[in-house]
Enzyme design. Structure first.
Site, mmCIF file in Angstrom:
data_model
loop_
_atom_site.group_PDB
_atom_site.id
_atom_site.type_symbol
_atom_site.label_atom_id
_atom_site.label_comp_id
_atom_site.label_asym_id
_atom_site.label_seq_id
_atom_site.Cartn_x
_atom_site.Cartn_y
_atom_site.Cartn_z
ATOM 1 N N SER A 30 0.835 -1.212 0.000
ATOM 2 C CA SER A 30 0.000 0.000 0.000
ATOM 3 C C SER A 30 0.867 1.259 0.000
ATOM 4 O O SER A 30 0.581 2.228 -0.716
ATOM 5 C CB SER A 30 -0.879 0.020 1.253
ATOM 6 O OG SER A 30 -1.858 -0.975 1.184
ATOM 7 N N ARG A 127 -13.734 -6.032 -10.971
ATOM 8 C CA ARG A 127 -13.926 -5.429 -9.641
ATOM 9 C C ARG A 127 -14.749 -4.137 -9.727
ATOM 10 O O ARG A 127 -14.709 -3.424 -10.724
ATOM 11 C CB ARG A 127 -12.566 -5.206 -8.976
ATOM 12 C CG ARG A 127 -11.896 -6.562 -8.725
ATOM 13 C CD ARG A 127 -10.628 -6.436 -7.960
ATOM 14 N NE ARG A 127 -10.854 -5.980 -6.601
ATOM 15 C CZ ARG A 127 -9.862 -5.707 -5.766
ATOM 16 N NH1 ARG A 127 -8.603 -5.842 -6.153
ATOM 17 N NH2 ARG A 127 -10.121 -5.299 -4.545
ATOM 18 N N ASP A 320 -7.387 -7.551 4.918
ATOM 19 C CA ASP A 320 -6.619 -8.389 3.990
ATOM 20 C C ASP A 320 -6.114 -9.683 4.626
ATOM 21 O O ASP A 320 -5.626 -10.566 3.924
ATOM 22 C CB ASP A 320 -5.426 -7.604 3.434
ATOM 23 C CG ASP A 320 -5.865 -6.575 2.404
ATOM 24 O OD1 ASP A 320 -7.022 -6.628 1.950
ATOM 25 O OD2 ASP A 320 -5.041 -5.705 2.052
ATOM 26 N N ARG A 351 -13.252 -13.793 -1.624
ATOM 27 C CA ARG A 351 -12.402 -14.513 -0.664
ATOM 28 C C ARG A 351 -13.208 -15.367 0.306
ATOM 29 O O ARG A 351 -12.685 -16.368 0.821
ATOM 30 C CB ARG A 351 -11.509 -13.529 0.099
ATOM 31 C CG ARG A 351 -10.394 -12.997 -0.787
ATOM 32 C CD ARG A 351 -9.435 -12.070 -0.077
ATOM 33 N NE ARG A 351 -8.318 -11.791 -0.972
ATOM 34 C CZ ARG A 351 -7.488 -10.760 -0.842
ATOM 35 N NH1 ARG A 351 -7.643 -9.909 0.147
ATOM 36 N NH2 ARG A 351 -6.503 -10.593 -1.693
ATOM 37 N N ARG A 392 -3.287 -13.921 -1.881
ATOM 38 C CA ARG A 392 -3.407 -14.164 -0.438
ATOM 39 C C ARG A 392 -4.012 -15.541 -0.160
ATOM 40 O O ARG A 392 -3.733 -16.161 0.865
ATOM 41 C CB ARG A 392 -4.217 -13.058 0.230
ATOM 42 C CG ARG A 392 -3.575 -11.681 0.052
ATOM 43 C CD ARG A 392 -3.983 -10.669 1.095
ATOM 44 N NE ARG A 392 -3.611 -9.325 0.685
ATOM 45 C CZ ARG A 392 -2.378 -8.815 0.745
ATOM 46 N NH1 ARG A 392 -1.386 -9.546 1.214
ATOM 47 N NH2 ARG A 392 -2.127 -7.579 0.343
HETATM 48 C C1 S3P Z 1 -5.722 -0.961 0.146
HETATM 49 C C2 S3P Z 1 -6.977 -0.888 0.683
HETATM 50 C C3 S3P Z 1 -7.832 -2.075 0.927
HETATM 51 C C4 S3P Z 1 -7.035 -3.371 0.861
HETATM 52 C C5 S3P Z 1 -6.111 -3.393 -0.310
HETATM 53 C C6 S3P Z 1 -5.120 -2.241 -0.224
HETATM 54 C C7 S3P Z 1 -4.967 0.293 -0.044
HETATM 55 O O1 S3P Z 1 -8.856 -2.119 -0.056
HETATM 56 O O2 S3P Z 1 -7.908 -4.459 0.815
HETATM 57 O O3 S3P Z 1 -5.402 -4.604 -0.360
HETATM 58 O O4 S3P Z 1 -3.742 0.237 -0.277
HETATM 59 O O5 S3P Z 1 -5.577 1.370 0.048
HETATM 60 P P1 S3P Z 1 -10.230 -1.316 0.125
HETATM 61 O O6 S3P Z 1 -9.942 0.119 0.074
HETATM 62 O O7 S3P Z 1 -11.081 -1.757 -1.027
HETATM 63 O O8 S3P Z 1 -10.783 -1.774 1.436
#
Ligand code: S3P
Length: 437
Positions: A30, A127, A320, A351, A392
Site C-alpha cells: 500500500s 472489480r 486483507d 475470498r 493471499r
Molecule cells: C488498500 C486498501 C484495501 C485493501 C487493499 C489495499 C490500499 O482495499 O484491501 O489490499 O492500499 O488502500 P479497500 O480500500 O477496497 O478496502
C-alpha cells in the site's frame, strides 16, 4: 478449477517442519503504490527506499512513467522519481492486478485533469469501480466505467472539480484516497468521512509531501488546490505479508520465528489482535519508526489456538488478513465466527467463497454467510485446492499444508508475485516445506 492454461505454477506443501530463524518480509504494498504516485506529481525528485518490486507496484511504476514522471531505478528497491505535470498517455494504462493502483490513479488523474483509460488483468476487470466513479462524478469529474460498473475506467480531461462532502458507505482506503487525491485539484474544502477507520497511509504520507490536511475521528479535511513537494520515503515491511509467517509459525509445533521491522500501523494490525485473542504467542519488540510509520520485530512461537467471535469493529483493520486468519481458525479448537466482512467478496476474488471451498476440500467444516463465515476448527486433510487467482489465498493454503495430515497442492500460484515475490524461497529458508512445482 480454472482451465489448465490459466494455472501457471503451483505449490506442493509437505507437512511437518518448524519455522525457525529471523527474516525480513517484503516492503509494504500500500505504501509503495502511494510513494510512487505522490512522487510522480511532486515538485522535484523524491527518493523511495525499499519500494516493493512486485507485479502490482511495478504496474504503478510503469503507469506513472507512461504519464510523464521520470522514474530511475538506482538499486534494488531504490528509486528516484521526478514529478511532472501528468500527460495523457496515448494508450490504456495497465494496472495489472492492483485495485489500489487503479482506484488511486483514477482519483489522482481526475484531480489533475488528465485523459486516460485504466485497464487491468482478468481479476481487476471484474472489480467494482462505481464506488469511485460515483463520488468522483459528484465532484464534477468525468469518470466512466463499463455498464457493469467494472473497468475499463475512462477519465476525461476538461472537467472542473468542486470540493465535496463525502460520507462513505464502506470503509475503504482506496475510495478515501482516490477522493483526497482528486481534492488536491479543487478549489475549496473537501471532507471525507468513513464508517470505520481504514488504513491511513495516504493521510500519513501526503503531509510528508507537504500537503496540509486534518484528521478528526473518522473525517479527513483537505483544502485544495495543493501541490506536492518531493520528499524521501522509506517503506517498512508489509504486515500483510508477515501475517502468513505469523500464522504458519503459530500452527507448526516447535516454531520460533522472528520477523524484523514489521509495519505496526494500528489501521493494519487487527490480525495480531485476533490471533492474540485466539491464544497466539506473539511478542512485539520495542516500537521504532520507518518514516512516519511505526514498526517492530515480531517473535512468534507455536501456540494452541481457540476459536473466537471476531468483533465486527475489528474487520476494517484486519481486512486483507482474513484468508490467513481462516486457516488459523481452521487449526484452532472450537468455532470462529466472522461477520460484517462483506467486502471480502469483492477483493482479488470472492475470498469468502474461495476460502470456504478450499477449506471444505481439506475437510474443514464451514458455514458461509453473505458477510462472513463460521469455521469449525479441526484437522486439515491432504488435498488439492486452488488460489482462484488470488495471491493471499495461495499463501494461506500453503500454511494449511504445513500442518495437514498429508501433502497439500495449491494450484494457480503465479499471482503470489503481485505482492510477495520470493515467498516460497523465504518459506523454505525457515523450514516451511513449500515447493514450487
Ligand atoms: C488498500 C486498501 C484495501 C485493501 C487493499 C489495499 C490500499 O482495499 O484491501 O489490499 O492500499 O488502500 P479497500 O480500500 O477496497 O478496502
Amino acid at each position: 478449477m480454472p482451465p489448465a492454461a490459466d494455472i501457471g505454477t503451483m505449490y506442493r506443501i509437505t507437512p511437518g517442519g518448524a519455522l525457525r530463524g529471523a527474516i525480513d518480509v517484503p516492503p509494504d504494498k500500500s505504501i509503495s503504490h502511494r510513494a510512487m504516485m505522490f512522487g510522480a506529481v511532486a515538485d522535484g525528485t523524491s527518493r523511495i527506499w525499499n519500494f516493493l518490486e512486485s507485479e502490482d507496484c511495478q504496474a504503478t511504476r510503469d503507469a506513472v512513467s507512461a504519464l510523464g514522471a521520470t522514474v530511475e531505478r538506482i538499486g534494488p528497491g531504490d528509486y528516484a522519481v521526478t514529478g511532472a505535470s501528468l500527460q495523457a498517455p496515448g494508450r490504456p494504462i495497465d494496472c495489472g492486478n492492483a485495485g489500489t493502483g487503479m482506484r488511486l490513479l483514477a482519483g489522482l488523474l481526475a484531480g489533475q485533469g488528465v485523459d486516460a483509460t485504466l485497464v487491468g488483468d482478468e481479476s481487476l476487470m471484474q472489480r467494482p469501480m462505481r464506488r469511485i466513479a460515483d463520488p468522483l462524478g459528484r465532484m464534477g469529474a468525468d469518470v466512466q466505467t463499463a455498464k457493469t460498473g467494472c473497468p475499463p475506467l475512462v477519465i476525461g480531461a476538461g472537467a472542473t472539480l468542486r470540493p465535496t462532502v463525502h460520507q462513505l458507505e464502506v470503509a475503504s482506503a482506496q475510495v478515501k484516497s482516490a477522493l483526497l487525491l482528486a481534492a488536491l485539484g479543487t478549489s475549496g474544502l473537501t471532507k471525507v468521512t468513513e464508517p470505520a477507520r481504514s488504513r491511513d497511509h495516504t493521510e500519513r504520507l501526503l503531509p510528508a509531501f507537504g500537503v496540509s490536511l486534518t484528521v478528526e475521528n473518522l473525517t479527513i479535511r483537505l483544502r485544495g488546490p495543493q501541490g506536492l513537494k518531493a520528499c524521501d520515503v522509506r517503506v517498512p515491511a508489509d504486515p500483510s505479508s508477515a501475517a502468513f509467517f505469523v500464522v504458519a509459525a503459530t500452527l507448526c509445533p516447535g516454531s520460533d520465528l522472528t520477523i524484523r521491522n514489521v509495519g505496526m500501523n494500528p489501521t493494519r494490525i487487527g490480525f495480531l489482535d485476533v490471533l492474540e485473542a485466539m491464544g497466539a504467542d506473539i511478542a512485539r519488540g520495542p516500537l521504532s519508526h520507518v518514516g512516519n510509520e511505526p514498526v517492530c520485530d515480531l517473535r512468534v512461537r507455536c501456540a494452541a489456538l481457540k476459536g473466537i467471535d471476531v468483533p465486527s469493529t475489528w474487520v476494517a483493520r484486519t481486512i486483507d488478513e482474513f484468508p490467513i486468519l481462516f486457516i488459523a481458525a481452521a487449526g484452532a479448537a472450537g468455532m470462529t465466527r466472522v461477520r460484517g466482512a462483506r467486502e471480502l467478496r469483492v477483493k482479488e476474488t470472492d475470498r469468502l467463497a474461495a476460502m470456504a471451498a478450499g477449506l471444505k476440500t481439506l475437510g474443514i467444516r464451514t458455514a458461509l454467510y453473505d458477510d462472513g463465515i463460521d469455521i469449525d476448527g479441526g484437522e486439515f486433510g491432504a488435498g488439492t485446492v486452488t488460489s482462484a487467482g488470488d495471491h493471499r489465498i495461495a499463501m494461506s493454503f500453503a500454511a494449511a499444508g504445513a500442518v495437514a495430515s498429508g501433502p497439500v497442492a495449491v494450484l494457480d500460484t503465479a499471482n503470489v508475485a503481485t505482492s510477495f515475490p520470493g515467498f516460497s524461497r523465504l518459506a523454505r529458508d525457515v523450514g516451511w516445506r513449500v515447493e514450487d512445482v
